[in-house]
Structure formats: structure tokens, C-alpha cells
Write an enzyme that holds these catalytic residues in place. Structure first.
Site, mmCIF file in Angstrom:
data_model
loop_
_atom_site.group_PDB
_atom_site.id
_atom_site.type_symbol
_atom_site.label_atom_id
_atom_site.label_comp_id
_atom_site.label_asym_id
_atom_site.label_seq_id
_atom_site.Cartn_x
_atom_site.Cartn_y
_atom_site.Cartn_z
ATOM 1 N N ILE A 1 41.419 33.569 38.959
ATOM 2 C CA ILE A 1 42.305 32.961 37.960
ATOM 3 C C ILE A 1 43.142 31.907 38.681
ATOM 4 O O ILE A 1 44.310 32.108 39.012
ATOM 5 C CB ILE A 1 43.154 34.030 37.261
ATOM 6 C CG1 ILE A 1 42.234 35.124 36.672
ATOM 7 C CG2 ILE A 1 43.983 33.408 36.137
ATOM 8 C CD1 ILE A 1 42.973 36.267 36.036
ATOM 9 N N HIS A 2 42.499 30.771 38.925
ATOM 10 C CA HIS A 2 43.020 29.755 39.828
ATOM 11 C C HIS A 2 44.469 29.374 39.542
ATOM 12 O O HIS A 2 45.339 29.451 40.421
ATOM 13 C CB HIS A 2 42.142 28.493 39.750
ATOM 14 C CG HIS A 2 40.724 28.700 40.116
ATOM 15 N ND1 HIS A 2 40.267 28.629 41.425
ATOM 16 C CD2 HIS A 2 39.639 28.965 39.345
ATOM 17 C CE1 HIS A 2 38.960 28.838 41.447
ATOM 18 N NE2 HIS A 2 38.560 29.050 40.199
ATOM 19 N N ASP A 3 44.737 28.920 38.318
ATOM 20 C CA ASP A 3 46.036 28.308 38.017
ATOM 21 C C ASP A 3 47.195 29.281 38.148
ATOM 22 O O ASP A 3 48.300 28.891 38.538
ATOM 23 C CB ASP A 3 46.019 27.719 36.607
ATOM 24 C CG ASP A 3 45.065 26.545 36.476
ATOM 25 O OD1 ASP A 3 44.541 26.073 37.512
ATOM 26 O OD2 ASP A 3 44.838 26.094 35.341
#
Length: 315
Positions: A242-244
Site C-alpha cells: 500500500i505504497h501511498d
């Protein structure tokens, strides 16, 4: 308690939705505005999602429209684009109710400057999509850097990429904008090195799904976590990264990521390495970036669990 004024520039996006929810769950943050940019999906969809998420997640911020395309590169995702990671709507193919708060009349780059002035130099700025809106603001308002307290991005990667062997997607989409931002703003960079290190396991996602409970405000998060679990462990996408949200988590807790100060610059020459974020060896050039290289996944997951409990408990 005095809360920190926050602006989030984003291209929602499943991981953008988690980033917004995580920021809203932080008792120290006051989200003043959300600015939308093209990216994961065309602006028409990212703006719709930003307005809808603003309401569904009970944020209550101003929402403004930003850039539809990069400075020079072609953006080739049409309104019918279906993302293997973000689905057909950008949020796991979920069509959220339309946001009822009126759209801000100002353009995103003007909103960034306006909120920086209003915050009196204390604005915490997140950019978790292509950096076009922020670069436009920097070009239009030369005094903006002095009005930004901290600048966190999700983008880039040191010697790794996901859009090409060398470039991460957010930077690759508008490397000229990214080059401008790195040149003008001290940056906290959460790139692929840190986000891939913070990948969640199937058990982690099961724990997060359970933590959402059955509250109405947590329903969207529960659905997004369930989608991410299926997309990652059944379909083989990287939806367990979940990069962001990791960029937001690092701003919430400086121990979430580990890294070092480096001088980072961006290739925007349209060659094979277009969009690469290059970190000069320490000491070769003045450091302009705090580069996250690792993630303490347990600490990060703890903040996500806190987010789930926050939404489970509100009406």
C-alpha cells in the site's frame, strides 16, 4: 492540542484512499485541502474519487482539480481504462456516491499556495501521485518553498522501478515535474525501496479486515482491504504493497521508515532511464532528500490498525 495543517495531492487510487484515511485518523493532522491530479486514472475519475472519499471518510476538506496531463509527456489512459491494481473506477471498481461538497473554484496549484500562506509556513504537504500540481505551484509562486514545513512524496526508487527497470510510476509519468520538485523543495522520498519492504502479508490483511469491524464508516476500508488481499494473493498483483499510505505513516511516526540523506535528482531526457531517481553518493553533492530505504512493517501496521479502529468507532 494544536494540529498540523495538511494538504494531500493525490490521484485516487486504492492506496491513495488508504493514505487519506490514515491521515484523517491521525489526531495531530488537520487536512485542509485535497488536490487531485491525473495518474492512476484520468483526472475525471481521480477528481470524482477525491470528492467522494472526502465525504465517505468524513474528512471535510476543500477539494480542487489539478493537472490533466504531464508537462511534456503524453498521458495515454482514457476514461475507459481499467487498472489491474485499481480496477475500473480507481477504487477497486467501487463506485462511491458523488461528493456533495462544492469543488474549490481555484486550480490545485493555486490551492497549494493559498493553503501554504494560510498555514503560516507550517503546511505539511503530501504528494502521492505524479508531481505536476506541485511543480506548477513552485513555478507560479517562487516563494512557496519557504512556506512548506515538510514535503513527503510517494515516488521514485533507488536502482529500481515498476514502470520501467529504472523508473517508478509517479515519477515516470511526469519526470520534468519531479525534477523541478527535487530541485526546489527539500523532500522526504518514500520510494519503492521502502514501500516494497513494507509489503503486508496475507495474515496482516486478515488482521486489518477484522479490525474494521462492522461500523458503517469502516465499511469502505474493509472492502478495500479485502480487495487488496484478493488482488495480491489470488490474482498476483502487488496490492499488498500500500505504497501511498507509507508516506503518511512516516510523517506520523519518524521511526516507520529508515534511510539516509542524499542528493537526489531526476532524469527527464526521454531516454531509456527517463524518470529515474538518482541518488548521488553521500557527500558528493549537498543533500536535498531524506530517502526512505526500509520500513518497520510492524510499526506501520500498527498505524493501519489504529486507522481501522478510528473508523470502526465513529458514526
Amino acid at each position: 492540542m494544536t494540529r498540523i495543517p495538511v494538504l494531500i495531492d493525490c490521484d485516487p487510487g486504492v492506496d491513495d484512499a488508504f493514505a487519506l484515511a490514515l491521515a484523517q485518523s491521525c489526531p495531530h493532522f488537520d487536512i485542509r485541502a485535497i488536490t487531485a491530479v491525473y495518474g492512476n486514472m484520468p483526472l475525471k475519475k481521480t477528481l470524482y474519487n477525491a470528492r467522494a472519499l472526502n465525504e465517505v471518510l468524513a474528512i471535510g476538506a476543500q477539494v480542487a482539480a489539478g493537472a490533466k496531463e504531464p508537462f511534456f509527456k503524453k498521458y495515454d489512459r482514457g476514461d475507459d481504462y481499467v487498472s489491474p491494481v485499481h480496477g475500473s473506477t480507481g477504487i477497486a471498481s467501487i463506485l462511491l456516491p458523488e461528493g456533495r461538497r462544492p469543488l474549490d473554484e481555484d486550480e490545485a496549484c493555486d490551492v497549494i499556495y493559498r493553503e501554504a500562506v494560510r498555514a503560516g509556513g507550517e503546511l505539511l504537504l503530501f504528494a502521492v501521485g505524479p508531481l505536476t500540481n506541485v511543480a506548477k505551484a513552485l513555478m507560479r509562486y517562487p516563494n512557496l518553498p519557504g512556506l512548506i514545513s515538510r514535503f513527503y512524496i510517494m515516488g521514485g526508487g533507488i536502482e529500481m522501478g515498476n514502470q520501467s527497470p529504472y523508473a517508478e510510476a509517479n515519477i515516470f509519468k511526469d519526470p520534468t515535474a519531479a525534477r523541478i520538485c527535487f530541485e526546489k523543495l527539500p523532500t522526504h522520498m518514500v520510494g519503492l525501496n521502502a514501500t516494497c519492504d513494507g509489503a503486508l502479508s496475507e495474515a496482516d490483511l486478515d488482521e486489518l479486515i477484522a479490525a474494521c469491524g462492522d461500523g458503517p464508516k469502516a465499511a469502505l476500508l474493509k472492502e478495500l482491504f479485502t480487495y487488496s488481499r484478493h488482488n495480491a494473493f489470488v490474482k498476483g498483483q502487488d496490492s499488498n504493497i500500500i505504497h501511498d499510505a507509507i508516506a503518511v505513516a512516516w510523517a506520523m511516526d519518524g521511526a516507520v521508515c529508515g534511510g539516509e540523506e542524499r542528493h537526489v535528482w531526476v532524469r527527464d531526457d526521454a531516454g531509456d532511464r527517463d524518470g529515474e531517481t538518482v541518488a548521488d553518493p553521500a557527500g558528493v553533492a549537498p543533500a536535498n532528500t531524506w530517502v526512505a530505504m526500509t520500513t518497520d512493517t510492524a510499526r506501520y501496521k500498527g498505524l493501519l490498525l489504529q486507522m481501522c479502529r478510528y473508523y470502526r468507532e465513529i458514526e
